[in-house]
Enzyme design. Structure first.
Site, PDB file in Angstrom:
ATOM      1  CG  HIS A 274       2.709   0.451  -8.793  1.00 17.28           C
ATOM      2  ND1 HIS A 274       3.995   0.809  -9.237  1.00 17.28           N
ATOM      3  CD2 HIS A 274       2.977  -0.011  -7.414  1.00 17.28           C
ATOM      4  CE1 HIS A 274       4.943   0.471  -8.529  1.00 17.28           C
ATOM      5  NE2 HIS A 274       4.552   0.039  -7.272  1.00 17.28           N
TER       6      HIS A 274
ATOM      7  CG  ASP B 268      10.448   8.204  -4.499  1.00 16.57           C
ATOM      8  OD1 ASP B 268      10.113   7.611  -3.138  1.00 16.57           O
ATOM      9  OD2 ASP B 268      10.492   7.196  -5.270  1.00 16.57           O
TER      10      ASP B 268
ATOM     11  CB  SER C 279       7.857   5.746  -1.689  1.00 17.28           C
ATOM     12  OG  SER C 279       8.697   5.192  -2.961  1.00 17.28           O
TER      13      SER C 279
ATOM     14  CE  LYS D 184       8.487   5.424  -7.030  1.00 17.28           C
ATOM     15  NZ  LYS D 184       9.241   4.922  -6.065  1.00 17.28           N
TER      16      LYS D 184
HETATM   17  N1  URA Z   1       8.509   0.615  -4.068  1.00 15.89           N
HETATM   18  C1  URA Z   1       8.916   1.948  -4.165  1.00 15.89           C
HETATM   19  O1  URA Z   1       8.861   2.701  -4.988  1.00 15.89           O
HETATM   20  N2  URA Z   1       8.912   2.742  -2.949  1.00 15.89           N
HETATM   21  C2  URA Z   1       8.972   2.023  -1.717  1.00 15.89           C
HETATM   22  O2  URA Z   1       9.056   2.676  -0.687  1.00 15.89           O
HETATM   23  C3  URA Z   1       8.847   0.439  -1.474  1.00 15.89           C
HETATM   24  C4  URA Z   1       8.682   0.056  -2.810  1.00 15.89           C
END
Ligand code: URA
Length: 434
Positions: free
Chosen positions: A82, A161, A183, A187
């Site tokens: 990521h 989220d 956050s 995911k």
């Molecule tokens: N990307 C995300 O998915 N969440 C955040 O809080 C900041 C960047």
């Protein structure tokens, strides 16, 4: 339990208990806590922070707010990468099939472009027919068959989220390390992975402007990932100029395919090899980075990595003829050349400015609902540290309206800083946090 008491507790700098955090998230997604109360709590978190246990509880509650993909029936190690987002960041596109070609499964859930940053899904959609909206079952089936799939988040994953992020965006609470950590990690963990390699970017084109902030975020995410039994490593990388030589959706697919053919810019190739090597080491394909890099280079050389990309394109409905014929992707009608106005050395390239410019001329999104023109973008022929003579071509701007050409060229020129004295290039990879 009462939300007002919980807000007050956090406002006064106290630690929230797991039950309180579960209560907040459950009630919020059922609309029993109002947006103004959630905003107030998130602002209190912004100022008072959260300890590691609170972040773990928040992440777990956000994961459990929706569907978790179960990949346990798929053999072997499952790992994702990521990036916190940048300009010209096409790394995931060649990296996922490259790593999958070594036998590790790469279930990848990616995002769309917004503001100055690009999005992997939009880039892949430059390939005619490529479908990024798989169902969970299609995603799992594809991973079981070819070991790699890249799709967008499903409607039912981490709804907490989605709702909280939209609210943070309009309440100045995005830049909070506990909230960003929960956050991003909720995911990723909901994808069903065993390991994760993070590319945390800092610099003018990144979300984190300083290396100190990027390091603090990277440390938190690595700690959280490992606390949650996911083998996690973070790279801190420099985003003070765009990555590679092509920026824009179609153009970045071209560069990604070039890389899988053993061509492409050295800095980009090197970052892919280093991130990929870490994925191989975490997945125990080998124990050393050097050996992992050797394996990855061999997979590029013998065509396995490119073949895996072809399989992924076909599995997701795309036209794999793109591999040998870039012209089947949308290309801009006009190309405006930009030449250097004086001799010297490239000292700075404003990645943030370039990313915003591309979004403003149709190659990205200002609002999440904007449509993208995949053909828009920039080819960069000079990067930081390069010597330029007056009149040298520094970029080609791929644009839609020729009437805007001079204005865009002028704006683009303002993103380049030329110095009279030689300039050292900073390393692309600054640190690795394990
Ligand atoms: N990307 C995300 O998915 N969440 C955040 O809080 C900041 C960047």
């Amino acid at each position: 339990m009462n939300i007002v008491d919980i807000i007050r507790k956090k406002r006064n700098g106290m630690v929230l208990q797991e039950e309180e955090i579960n209560y907040i998230i459950n009630e919020y997604i059922q609309n029993n806590i109002a947006d103004y109360q959630m905003s107030s709590l998130m602002m209190a978190i912004y100022f008072k922070g959260m300890n590691d246990n609170e972040i773990v509880s928040l992440t777990n509650a956000m994961i459990e707010s929706g569907e978790v993909i179960d990949l346990q029936n798929i053999q072997g190690f499952k790992i994702d990468k990521h990036s916190t987002g940048g300009v010209g960041d096409k790394i995931s596109i060649p990296l996922a099939p490259l790593v999958a070609s070594t036998g590790i499964a790469v279930p990848m859930i990616s995002g769309r472009s917004l503001g100055h940053t690009g999005g992997t899904l939009d880039k892949l959609e430059s390939i005619p027919g490529f479908n990024t909206s798989l169902t969970t079952d299609e995603f799992k089936y594809q991973i079981s068959q070819i070991g790699v799939a890249i799709m967008g988040q499903t409607e039912v994953m981490t709804p907490a989220d989605k709702k909280m992020y939209a609210l943070r965006d309009v309440t100045a609470t995005v830049e909070s390390i506990p909230l960003i950590t929960a956050s991003i990690m909720c995911k990723k963990i909901a994808e069903g992975i065993d390991g994760l390699v993070l590319d945390v970017k800092y610099g003018n084109g990144a979300f984190m402007k300083t290396i100190g902030d990027a390091r603090a975020l990277a440390n938190k995410m690595v700690k959280l990932g490992n606390l949650m039994n996911k083998k996690t490593t973070a790279f801190i990388t420099n985003m003070n100029q765009p990555i590679g030589e092509k920026i824009g959706n179609t153009l970045e697919i071209e560069e990604s395919i070039d890389i899988l053919k053993g061509k492409g810019p050295e800095d980009t190739k090197n970052l892919i090899l280093q991130l990929g090597a870490e994925m191989l080491v975490l997945g125990r394909i080998t124990s050393t980075t050097d050996e992992a890099i050797r394996i990855l280079k061999e997979k590029i050389k013998n065509g396995d990595a490119l073949n895996k990309f072809r399989q992924m394109i076909e599995a997701q409905g795309g036209n794999s003829k793109v591999i040998n014929n870039y012209s089947i992707m949308p290309h801009a009608q006009y190309i405006v050349q930009v030449a250097a106005e004086k001799e010297g050395y490239v000292k700075g390239i404003d990645a943030f400015g370039i990313g915003n410019m591309i979004a403003n001329i149709g190659g990205g999104r200002i609002k999440i609902t904007d449509r993208i023109d995949h053909s828009i973008g920039i080819e960069l022929f000079k990067k930081i540290g390069n010597k330029v003579e007056s009149g040298d071509l520094i970029a080609n701007l791929h644009i839609r309206n020729i009437e805007d050409g001079s204005e865009i060229r002028e704006l683009f020129g303002s993103f380049f800083e030329i110095s009279e004295t030689p300039v050292n290039q900073s390393p692309l990879i600054e640190e690795i946090i394990r």
